[in-house]
Motif scaffolding. Structure first.
Motif, PDB file in Angstrom:
ATOM      1  N   VAL A  45       0.818  -1.214   0.000  1.00  0.00           N
ATOM      2  CA  VAL A  45       0.000   0.000   0.000  1.00  0.00           C
ATOM      3  C   VAL A  45       0.851   1.264   0.000  1.00  0.00           C
ATOM      4  N   LEU A  46       2.160   1.123  -0.081  1.00  0.00           N
ATOM      5  CA  LEU A  46       3.044   2.286  -0.075  1.00  0.00           C
ATOM      6  C   LEU A  46       2.989   2.981  -1.431  1.00  0.00           C
ATOM      7  N   PRO A  47       2.661   4.269  -1.473  1.00  0.00           N
ATOM      8  CA  PRO A  47       2.595   4.965  -2.760  1.00  0.00           C
ATOM      9  C   PRO A  47       3.975   5.105  -3.388  1.00  0.00           C
ATOM     10  N   MET A  48       3.994   5.193  -4.700  1.00  0.00           N
ATOM     11  CA  MET A  48       5.245   5.271  -5.434  1.00  0.00           C
ATOM     12  C   MET A  48       6.067   6.506  -5.041  1.00  0.00           C
ATOM     13  N   GLY A  49       5.376   7.609  -4.707  1.00  0.00           N
ATOM     14  CA  GLY A  49       6.098   8.819  -4.316  1.00  0.00           C
ATOM     15  C   GLY A  49       6.923   8.631  -3.062  1.00  0.00           C
ATOM     16  N   ARG A  50       6.438   7.801  -2.129  1.00  0.00           N
ATOM     17  CA  ARG A  50       7.218   7.548  -0.911  1.00  0.00           C
ATOM     18  C   ARG A  50       8.455   6.722  -1.217  1.00  0.00           C
ATOM     19  N   VAL A  51       8.363   5.828  -2.194  1.00  0.00           N
ATOM     20  CA  VAL A  51       9.552   5.087  -2.620  1.00  0.00           C
ATOM     21  C   VAL A  51      10.575   6.051  -3.226  1.00  0.00           C
ATOM     22  N   ASP A  52      10.106   7.014  -4.010  1.00  0.00           N
ATOM     23  CA  ASP A  52      11.021   8.010  -4.565  1.00  0.00           C
ATOM     24  C   ASP A  52      11.681   8.845  -3.472  1.00  0.00           C
ATOM     25  N   ASP A  53      10.962   9.103  -2.379  1.00  0.00           N
ATOM     26  CA  ASP A  53      11.575   9.790  -1.242  1.00  0.00           C
ATOM     27  C   ASP A  53      12.695   8.944  -0.641  1.00  0.00           C
ATOM     28  N   CYS A  54      12.475   7.635  -0.549  1.00  0.00           N
ATOM     29  CA  CYS A  54      13.542   6.726  -0.090  1.00  0.00           C
ATOM     30  C   CYS A  54      14.772   6.836  -0.989  1.00  0.00           C
ATOM     31  N   LEU A  55      14.527   6.845  -2.287  1.00  0.00           N
ATOM     32  CA  LEU A  55      15.633   6.918  -3.243  1.00  0.00           C
ATOM     33  C   LEU A  55      16.391   8.234  -3.108  1.00  0.00           C
ATOM     34  N   ALA A  56      15.672   9.322  -2.830  1.00  0.00           N
ATOM     35  CA  ALA A  56      16.325  10.623  -2.639  1.00  0.00           C
ATOM     36  C   ALA A  56      17.221  10.593  -1.406  1.00  0.00           C
ATOM     37  N   LEU A  57      16.751   9.948  -0.339  1.00  0.00           N
ATOM     38  CA  LEU A  57      17.586   9.820   0.852  1.00  0.00           C
ATOM     39  C   LEU A  57      18.801   8.943   0.587  1.00  0.00           C
ATOM     40  N   ALA A  58      18.584   7.823  -0.086  1.00  0.00           N
ATOM     41  CA  ALA A  58      19.679   6.889  -0.354  1.00  0.00           C
ATOM     42  C   ALA A  58      20.739   7.498  -1.265  1.00  0.00           C
ATOM     43  N   ALA A  59      20.349   8.456  -2.096  1.00  0.00           N
ATOM     44  CA  ALA A  59      21.290   9.073  -3.028  1.00  0.00           C
ATOM     45  C   ALA A  59      22.242  10.059  -2.344  1.00  0.00           C
ATOM     46  N   ARG A  60      21.943  10.471  -1.131  1.00  0.00           N
ATOM     47  CA  ARG A  60      22.797  11.428  -0.429  1.00  0.00           C
ATOM     48  C   ARG A  60      24.100  10.742  -0.017  1.00  0.00           C
ATOM     49  N   PRO A  61      25.250  11.322  -0.313  1.00  0.00           N
ATOM     50  CA  PRO A  61      26.526  10.641  -0.052  1.00  0.00           C
ATOM     51  C   PRO A  61      26.801  10.391   1.423  1.00  0.00           C
ATOM     52  N   GLU A  62      26.215  11.216   2.302  1.00  0.00           N
ATOM     53  CA  GLU A  62      26.482  11.034   3.733  1.00  0.00           C
ATOM     54  C   GLU A  62      25.587   9.990   4.377  1.00  0.00           C
ATOM     55  N   VAL A  63      24.610   9.450   3.628  1.00  0.00           N
ATOM     56  CA  VAL A  63      23.584   8.586   4.201  1.00  0.00           C
ATOM     57  C   VAL A  63      23.871   7.109   3.952  1.00  0.00           C
ATOM     58  N   ILE A  64      23.705   6.318   5.000  1.00  0.00           N
ATOM     59  CA  ILE A  64      23.547   4.867   4.875  1.00  0.00           C
ATOM     60  C   ILE A  64      22.055   4.603   5.045  1.00  0.00           C
ATOM     61  N   PHE A  65      21.413   4.127   4.003  1.00  0.00           N
ATOM     62  CA  PHE A  65      19.966   3.903   4.043  1.00  0.00           C
ATOM     63  C   PHE A  65      19.710   2.434   4.357  1.00  0.00           C
ATOM     64  N   LEU A  97       6.640  13.936  -3.722  1.00  0.00           N
ATOM     65  CA  LEU A  97       5.823  13.977  -4.930  1.00  0.00           C
ATOM     66  C   LEU A  97       4.732  12.921  -4.868  1.00  0.00           C
ATOM     67  N   GLN A  98       3.593  13.220  -5.462  1.00  0.00           N
ATOM     68  CA  GLN A  98       2.544  12.232  -5.644  1.00  0.00           C
ATOM     69  C   GLN A  98       2.657  11.711  -7.073  1.00  0.00           C
ATOM     70  N   ILE A  99       2.928  10.412  -7.201  1.00  0.00           N
ATOM     71  CA  ILE A  99       3.196   9.815  -8.511  1.00  0.00           C
ATOM     72  C   ILE A  99       2.219   8.677  -8.741  1.00  0.00           C
ATOM     73  N   ALA A 100       1.544   8.708  -9.860  1.00  0.00           N
ATOM     74  CA  ALA A 100       0.581   7.653 -10.189  1.00  0.00           C
ATOM     75  C   ALA A 100       1.313   6.384 -10.629  1.00  0.00           C
ATOM     76  N   ASP A 101       0.686   5.243 -10.352  1.00  0.00           N
ATOM     77  CA  ASP A 101       1.229   3.976 -10.844  1.00  0.00           C
ATOM     78  C   ASP A 101       1.203   3.965 -12.371  1.00  0.00           C
ATOM     79  N   PRO A 102       2.032   3.117 -13.013  1.00  0.00           N
ATOM     80  CA  PRO A 102       1.932   2.969 -14.464  1.00  0.00           C
ATOM     81  C   PRO A 102       0.509   2.636 -14.887  1.00  0.00           C
TER      82      PRO A 102
END
Length: 390
Positions: free
Chosen positions: A73-93, A313-318
């Protein structure tokens, strides 16, 4: 019962199936349609398909797969937020393994890891806290995900981090709550649900009284169920018996695990650390009031959403993906346009094909198993090779 294989006894299963068959004809004649029973928890969906329960019961008993898989039930936009955090060089996600392959709008956490992001799988939030303590120069973010089942461990970890003075640990909080979600489902126009199999693990924390409104306000029976095949069949029989008797009550089939009033220590930890969000977005269900939680102000320094800038972001499923329709019971998994073709467990397009508790993954993996043996023509469900305590 003491051992796992006792909860998979074919003779007992046949007895329960016969009882369901005895009750169901009068009910469906009275209603003029098949029964629709929602199993709220994804663990029940998995058991129903794995053990062929959907084939064992009469066709006039239909299962509707509910929203009880938090990954699904996790919206795609929340997954993109995870990816934004993981992309930060100082972060271990850090994340549980079942969230690694959930697709965002462009990629998954597993793909981000392959591209160089420091994404690590953990088995508990305490693992993430230990990682933060071992890497004081890095920011460790834990992807906090799940219903009330996993909230206590996250809350206890925050309390431990606070007591230890750890400053480089935070949560990306996506914990969700079951009661507002069930209310939203029951308030859906043209709803056709006759009863519920209540979630076992969530109820272990919150108890059974939280469901009183389902019987009182919506006149639907609900039975909290365990996860072995006999648990599911027994709970289903209890729901159908209530319908046959014209009753609506909250009953507890999973009494060996679920206490009436829940777990007070777990509930106290949740209340100390978390507070309800005004709204939280669900895949397939939209925005539901007070259905998610966030960290209280006293623990704001452990909140990744306050510490880091996120897209939100709010992102619709494919367009081809119909996870939302499956989640709300509008269609069965196999009726989705891309089920088993463009969307498989190896190449998932939607979250329901990723999680082990997802309805589509369960249907794909187990949906073709012939359960006629268990219904009365053979040895029945596979039984554990060794006798293990339940």
């Amino acid at each position: 019962m003491k051992y796992v294989d006792e909860f998979r006894d074919p003779a007992l299963a046949r007895t329960l199936v016969r009882e369901i068959m005895r009750l169901i004809d009068d009910i469906t004649q009275r209603l003029g349609r098949p029964l629709q029973i929602m199993e709220v928890c994804g663990g029940h969906t998995h058991s129903i398909f794995r053990y062929g329960i959907h084939q064992m019961v009469p066709q006039s008993v239909g299962f509707v797969h509910g929203p009880g898989c938090p990954v699904c039930v996790l919206p795609m936009g929340r997954v993109d937020d995870c990816l934004a955090l993981a992309a930060r060089p100082e972060v271990i996600f850090t994340t549980f393994g079942d969230a690694m392959r959930v697709p965002g709008s462009r990629k998954s956490l597993l793909q981000a890891k392959a591209e160089g992001a420091d994404v690590r799988m953990v088995y508990s939030p305490l693992d993430a806290l230990k990682l933060a303590q071992a890497n004081p120069q890095r920011e460790v973010v834990f992807f906090a995900l799940g219903f009330e089942t996993t909230m206590p461990s996250t809350a206890m970890t925050v309390l431990q981090a606070h007591a230890d003075g750890v400053r480089n640990f935070s949560l990306f909080c996506n914990h969700i709550t079951i009661i507002p979600t069930l209310r939203a489902i029951l308030d859906t126009p043209d709803l056709r649900l006759d009863g519920f199999l209540g979630p076992g693990h969530v109820s272990m924390v919150i108890g059974t009284h939280c469901y009183d409104f389902i019987a009182r306000d919506y006149q639907r029976p609900i039975v909290v169920a365990g996860f072995e095949p006999l648990d599911v069949l027994h709970a289903l029989t209890m729901v159908i018996r209530q319908i046959a008797d014209g009753r609506c009550a909250v009953e507890n089939q999973y009494g060996r695990i679920v206490p009436e009033h829940g777990n007070p220590q777990a509930l106290a930890a949740i209340d100390a650390v978390f507070e309800p969000r005004e709204f939280f977005e669900w895949r397939g269900l939209g925005s539901i009031a007070h259905s998610g939680v966030r960290l209280r102000d006293a623990f704001a320094h452990f909140d990744a959403e306050r510490r880091f800038a996120l897209p939100h972001l709010q992102i619709a499923d494919p367009a081809a993906c119909q996870c939302g329709a499956v989640l709300t019971g509008s269609i069965r998994p196999q009726q989705c346009r891309v089920f088993g073709t463009d969307c498989t467990p190896q190449t998932p397009m939607g979250a329901l094909m990723v999680s082990s508790e997802g309805a589509c993954a369960a249907q794909y993996t187990y949906g073709r198993i012939d359960a006629s043996a268990l219904a009365g023509h053979g040895n029945g469900v596979r039984v554990a090779a060794r006798r293990q305590p339940a």
